[in-house]
Design a protein around this motif. Sequence first.
Motif, PDB file in Angstrom:
ATOM      1  N   ALA A 168      -0.275   5.946  14.410  1.00 17.97           N
ATOM      2  CA  ALA A 168      -1.718   6.487  15.206  1.00 17.97           C
ATOM      3  C   ALA A 168      -2.268   5.673  16.185  1.00 17.97           C
ATOM      4  O   ALA A 168      -3.508   5.502  16.415  1.00 17.97           O
ATOM      5  CB  ALA A 168      -2.621   7.048  14.190  1.00 17.97           C
ATOM      6  N   ASP A 169      -1.248   4.868  16.635  1.00 20.30           N
ATOM      7  CA  ASP A 169      -1.763   3.469  17.762  1.00 20.30           C
ATOM      8  C   ASP A 169      -1.609   4.023  19.008  1.00 20.30           C
ATOM      9  O   ASP A 169      -1.383   3.129  19.830  1.00 20.30           O
ATOM     10  CB  ASP A 169      -0.748   2.563  17.332  1.00 20.30           C
ATOM     11  N   ASP A 224      -2.196  10.466  19.874  1.00 14.63           N
ATOM     12  CA  ASP A 224      -1.715  10.153  21.167  1.00 14.63           C
ATOM     13  C   ASP A 224      -0.338   9.384  21.007  1.00 14.63           C
ATOM     14  O   ASP A 224       0.247   9.330  22.286  1.00 14.63           O
ATOM     15  CB  ASP A 224      -2.757   9.404  21.830  1.00 14.63           C
ATOM     16  N   SER A 225      -0.189   8.746  19.899  1.00 11.57           N
ATOM     17  CA  SER A 225       1.378   8.218  20.005  1.00 11.57           C
ATOM     18  C   SER A 225       2.540   9.316  19.963  1.00 11.57           C
ATOM     19  O   SER A 225       3.611   8.916  20.300  1.00 11.57           O
ATOM     20  CB  SER A 225       1.347   7.483  18.612  1.00 11.57           C
ATOM     21  N   ALA A 226       1.988  10.404  19.451  1.00 18.69           N
ATOM     22  CA  ALA A 226       2.917  11.650  19.433  1.00 18.69           C
ATOM     23  C   ALA A 226       2.890  12.479  20.639  1.00 18.69           C
ATOM     24  O   ALA A 226       3.967  13.006  21.184  1.00 18.69           O
ATOM     25  CB  ALA A 226       2.751  12.497  18.294  1.00 18.69           C
ATOM     26  N   HIS A 227       1.604  12.871  21.070  1.00 15.44           N
ATOM     27  CA  HIS A 227       1.622  13.456  22.162  1.00 15.44           C
ATOM     28  C   HIS A 227       0.216  13.130  23.153  1.00 15.44           C
ATOM     29  O   HIS A 227      -0.642  12.904  22.521  1.00 15.44           O
ATOM     30  CB  HIS A 227       1.562  15.074  21.792  1.00 15.44           C
ATOM     31  N   PHE A 250       0.675  -1.166  -0.019  1.00 15.18           N
ATOM     32  CA  PHE A 250      -0.009   0.142  -0.148  1.00 15.18           C
ATOM     33  C   PHE A 250       0.816   1.262  -0.039  1.00 15.18           C
ATOM     34  O   PHE A 250       2.022   1.160   0.435  1.00 15.18           O
ATOM     35  CB  PHE A 250      -0.942   0.051   1.279  1.00 15.18           C
ATOM     36  N   PRO A 251       0.433   2.440  -0.728  1.00 12.36           N
ATOM     37  CA  PRO A 251       1.416   3.572  -0.535  1.00 12.36           C
ATOM     38  C   PRO A 251       1.554   4.016   0.852  1.00 12.36           C
ATOM     39  O   PRO A 251       2.543   4.253   1.391  1.00 12.36           O
ATOM     40  CB  PRO A 251       0.382   4.628  -1.419  1.00 12.36           C
ATOM     41  N   VAL A 252       0.279   3.920   1.729  1.00 10.61           N
ATOM     42  CA  VAL A 252       0.525   4.400   2.960  1.00 10.61           C
ATOM     43  C   VAL A 252       0.016   3.353   3.982  1.00 10.61           C
ATOM     44  O   VAL A 252      -1.248   2.862   3.773  1.00 10.61           O
ATOM     45  CB  VAL A 252      -0.206   5.814   3.489  1.00 10.61           C
ATOM     46  N   ILE A 253       0.365   3.008   5.111  1.00 11.36           N
ATOM     47  CA  ILE A 253       0.240   2.102   6.100  1.00 11.36           C
ATOM     48  C   ILE A 253      -0.319   2.793   7.472  1.00 11.36           C
ATOM     49  O   ILE A 253       0.721   3.657   7.752  1.00 11.36           O
ATOM     50  CB  ILE A 253       1.265   0.994   6.360  1.00 11.36           C
ATOM     51  N   ILE A 254      -1.316   2.437   7.969  1.00 17.86           N
ATOM     52  CA  ILE A 254      -1.601   3.290   9.247  1.00 17.86           C
ATOM     53  C   ILE A 254      -1.919   2.404  10.144  1.00 17.86           C
ATOM     54  O   ILE A 254      -2.506   1.332  10.206  1.00 17.86           O
ATOM     55  CB  ILE A 254      -3.157   4.220   8.851  1.00 17.86           C
ATOM     56  N   SER A 255      -0.948   2.549  11.398  1.00 17.39           N
ATOM     57  CA  SER A 255      -1.080   1.628  12.399  1.00 17.39           C
ATOM     58  C   SER A 255      -2.205   2.460  13.631  1.00 17.39           C
ATOM     59  O   SER A 255      -1.740   3.414  13.959  1.00 17.39           O
ATOM     60  CB  SER A 255       0.143   1.588  13.061  1.00 17.39           C
TER      61      SER A 255
END
Length: 577
Positions: free
Chosen positions: A186-187, A311-314, A29-34
């Motif tokens: 984004a997990d 929330d995985s970032a902040h 896939f072009p983009v995988i989103i977790s």
Amino acid sequence: MDPQHPTPGRIRDVGPGGTVTAQQNTTEFPVIISGGGPVGMATALLLARQGARSVVLERNTSTHCGQSRAITVQRDILALFDRLGIVNEILDGGASWSLGRTYYRDQEILRLRWPARGEEVYPAFVNFPQFRIEELLHAETARSGLVEFRHGRTVVGLRQGAASVIVEAEGPAGQERYTGAYLVGADGIGSTTREALRIPFDGWPAEGRFLVADFEVDLPLAVERRLWFDPPFSPGGIVLMHCMGKRTWRIDWQIDADVDEGAVLRPERLGERVRNVIGDRPFAVLRANTYTFQQRRARRFREGRVFLAGDSAHVVSPFGARGMNSGLEDAENLAWKLGFVLTGQVDPALLDTYELERIRAADHHIQVTGETMRFMTPADAEGKARRDAVLEAAAADPTRSDRIDSGKLYEPHPYTASPLTLDLEVDGSPRSARPEDPTRAGVPAPDGFCQVSGSSGRTTLRKALGGAVSLLVAPAEGGAGHDLAQRLARVPTPTGVRRHLLTRPGTTTQVPRGVDVISDSTGALVRAYTGPRDRLYLVRPDCYIAVRIELAAPDALAGAAERALDILMPRMQRIQR
């Protein structure tokens, strides 16, 4: 960092034993989103709107979290949900509010209002449960036809190279491998993506634990936010009460950190707590849970071809509605940049600005919520004594209520310091950012109702501009803009860049092909965007104003447009439409 040539030594090869093992399935896939929460799904849907395919790997088998969680949606995020096609359900089923009341024991000591700023399209805030937002996003994303959901998948490892990222996931039938150009983590707070990249998650846990219950009841109360310090029905604690829609309410109680969760969730105990707040009237508890919260930020939001969002970032405390709202801004900031890179519209160097812009926003939200939590849930007796002294003073003298911090509610953080932002005076010198200026470069474009040439019915400015790079010209006060539109039509632009002329209500203006007329329906847009001279705006796909230039003369438009496009889309060949 050039994503085509990631920095040596920062690429991880993570998996059992430190290597990537054999998988049963390989999917590209072009983009995988977790992560399939609001941030992950919004990212996927925004990418789909640009024609980019993605796969969403979600640990849970359900399509939603099942809890109300982040219930307060701010007006700028409502505008995003409008562009995503789900706002009507939220407006119809949610509870809009613009007044917050704060009490000390049984006395009201502070009242905060969020008035409309001109003719607003959306309410200041709408309460709507997170699980319903997730259901709406899931349905809309599935309808796009460009997103695949893989529920019951847990990311267990990843590696990346010069042109791709490979993700290992544990699924119902064993291990699976997914190959993509980019990965979005984004997990959530326990992000396996962040842990796999060994990115530190700096910060601290907030003091206190909370119990939340959603329930149905008929209450003769206005739709307002109510916050109590040390109320008679919960001595020594904090209680927050919100309406979430017709007959649906939510209460959050501060509880002891070491309290037994099973005990506080017992129906008889829960019912007693609810009755203590609302009195002796029939009600039905819909769902309940406990939660704690933290103040943390990942040290980096990007590692090569991998990005962290939400929330995985902040993570921040919930008293300010800055969690999901800011995470959704991460999604929109990142998605348009990824989409433009994947479709070849911009240089991949644009992706560097995601971390730069969103880390500054995250730091701002953490600072604001940190101050709130130090006031609301102090960590020691000294802090509690200071807080109680402020509350006592406000109870005795209402003019001293300005020292109460009951939660500064979310507003988008401006990108005034971004390299994608340019604001110029008529003489070409930089314009200083003034907070009271609604159309300064770096802020979300003020919204309003309008009509667009060639379209029937009324829309909003952000819906008209969202998803694309737009050159918007606003004639000087009183001008019709005919000559300005003629010059705008002759400006060479990259394929996909749109040209727009803003006009006053009732103005009839003939414009050349390639320029759309945005006719202000109420006058609010003209008041916000016009000035004593003609102006050129460059509006980003996420509806932030990237560039504003005051035009010294009509023939200055071509040079101003060239300079504006070079800020946002460097090294792109100018292709006349």
